[in-house]
Design an enzyme around this catalytic site. Sequence first.
Site, PDB file in Angstrom:
ATOM      1  N   GLU A   8       0.841  -1.200   0.000  1.00  0.00           N
ATOM      2  CA  GLU A   8       0.000   0.000   0.000  1.00  0.00           C
ATOM      3  C   GLU A   8       0.885   1.262   0.000  1.00  0.00           C
ATOM      4  O   GLU A   8       1.334   1.686   1.051  1.00  0.00           O
ATOM      5  CB  GLU A   8      -0.917  -0.010   1.236  1.00  0.00           C
ATOM      6  CG  GLU A   8      -1.848  -1.205   1.270  1.00  0.00           C
ATOM      7  CD  GLU A   8      -2.842  -1.148   2.424  1.00  0.00           C
ATOM      8  OE1 GLU A   8      -3.090  -0.051   2.973  1.00  0.00           O
ATOM      9  OE2 GLU A   8      -3.375  -2.191   2.789  1.00  0.00           O
ATOM     10  N   TRP A  30     -12.718  -7.298   5.558  1.00  0.00           N
ATOM     11  CA  TRP A  30     -11.753  -6.860   6.558  1.00  0.00           C
ATOM     12  C   TRP A  30     -12.566  -6.394   7.753  1.00  0.00           C
ATOM     13  O   TRP A  30     -13.238  -5.353   7.672  1.00  0.00           O
ATOM     14  CB  TRP A  30     -10.881  -5.716   6.030  1.00  0.00           C
ATOM     15  CG  TRP A  30      -9.849  -5.344   7.049  1.00  0.00           C
ATOM     16  CD1 TRP A  30     -10.041  -4.533   8.145  1.00  0.00           C
ATOM     17  CD2 TRP A  30      -8.515  -5.818   7.127  1.00  0.00           C
ATOM     18  NE1 TRP A  30      -8.891  -4.466   8.888  1.00  0.00           N
ATOM     19  CE2 TRP A  30      -7.933  -5.243   8.286  1.00  0.00           C
ATOM     20  CE3 TRP A  30      -7.731  -6.664   6.341  1.00  0.00           C
ATOM     21  CZ2 TRP A  30      -6.619  -5.484   8.660  1.00  0.00           C
ATOM     22  CZ3 TRP A  30      -6.432  -6.892   6.715  1.00  0.00           C
ATOM     23  CH2 TRP A  30      -5.890  -6.311   7.865  1.00  0.00           C
TER      24      TRP A  30
END
Length: 492
Positions: A145, A361
Amino acid sequence: MKILLVLAFMGLSLSFTESVMVCYLESWAVYRPGKGAYDIDDVDPDICTHLIFAFAGINANGKIQVLDPWHELCEEYGECAYNRFTALKKKNSNLITTLAVGGWNEGSTKYSNMAADPEKRKTFVDSSIDLLQKHDFDGLDLDWEYPAQRGGAPEDKVNYAILLGELSEALHANGMILTAAVSAGKDKIDDGYDVPKMAVALDIMNLMTYDLHGDWEPFVHHQSGLYPYSEDTDDNANLNVDFAVNYWLSLGMPSNKIALGVPLYGRCWTLDDTSQTDYYSPASQPGEAGPWTEEPGMWGYNEICYDQTNKPDQWTIETAPGMNEPYAYRGRLWCSYENHTSVIIKANYAKDHNLAGMMVWSIDTDDFRGDCNARPYDLIKSMAETFAGEIVTLPPPASTTTRDPNAPTTTTISTTTTTAQPPPDGVCTGPGNNADPNDCTHYYECAPNTSGGYDATEEECPEGTLYSPSTHLCDWATTVCALGTICLNDCA
């Protein structure tokens, strides 16, 4: 041997040609207080097709790195989380267990440097294979990320694709799968992803269609809206699930490789004015931390529904016109989140668009105890059932009698011998990651040793982050400082 490996990989591939339910597990959830604590033994191995353990990291040389050795490994009286995690396959032979490397806290710079260097890429690939095989994982999930951002380089777009190709070849040759968690933001997609090459390398792409809005903005909005809100303009008009899915498809990602991400947590703000509660109402501060996740600006779904169940007169729950997802507020606390109805809508959307399935998530912030509804894991189960074409109805509310969080739990998988831990020793107050209360730019990994003390390894936090004593990981500096408990010098 090569034939056996190919057949093994085919077995993994065939097991998710119908649909997938991908569930990430936050390893640090084990450290949460009270009813929020979640360990491997709390996992229901029958509700997800893929379980992903988050996270491993890498070092400066590109070698994969265990981030919490005491919890994740067995050495030095460790808790053997890796081995207990992959042992869940003994309860469900169809379950696929993989290891995620990266994550927000790892940053981008190390991954950019590794991907740019052929020797470091080989070190990463080889060390990953070794670690996965040692602990019986079925593959790797790359969660960088993000390529070309957060300290990355423009060349990351090319190098990321090369890295995926090399990982794919090596993992498949060893009977393992490769997945990746990727952004839903247009700028990150354009800067970092060569989509046609990713489509060849990846078995599943986990699309992070959440965190589209959050407390980094001075107004409230939904973090995972399926469609744009009527007042969204400019870049905000692209911050929705439908845009992200169609943009990835337009760039060449096959629909049957996309798992649609759904957050099992809410993004929360502190309203500036309690009389203004609609989208875009001013909110210049993050919401108060949840009682179990302890992170300002974020509440787990289990925390939200539990608080709503126990304080029904204090919460107002609404859905904005034209939207499908709820938001709720109590006093100045305002949270956008998903519920039973909204996740069914998203699962139907994924099915209508011929996607591979769903991703969440994370599993540890669903209502895993069944405190809010009569069945545990209602959100995950509702998505899986909907995608499979089953009729889903809202279960009746759970009994008001809930399990005592301090009561002993039953351990179903035992791989370690209980050993008394040594007393505090220098920088170590206990096993695992330990904070330096005077300097949160680093922390210490502490492992009990045979001499009755601890061996401490110092680890630096990536730039822009500080060590959080609540999550036991490096987190955004603003998030850690909002706790107001330690590292005041770093927050000045």
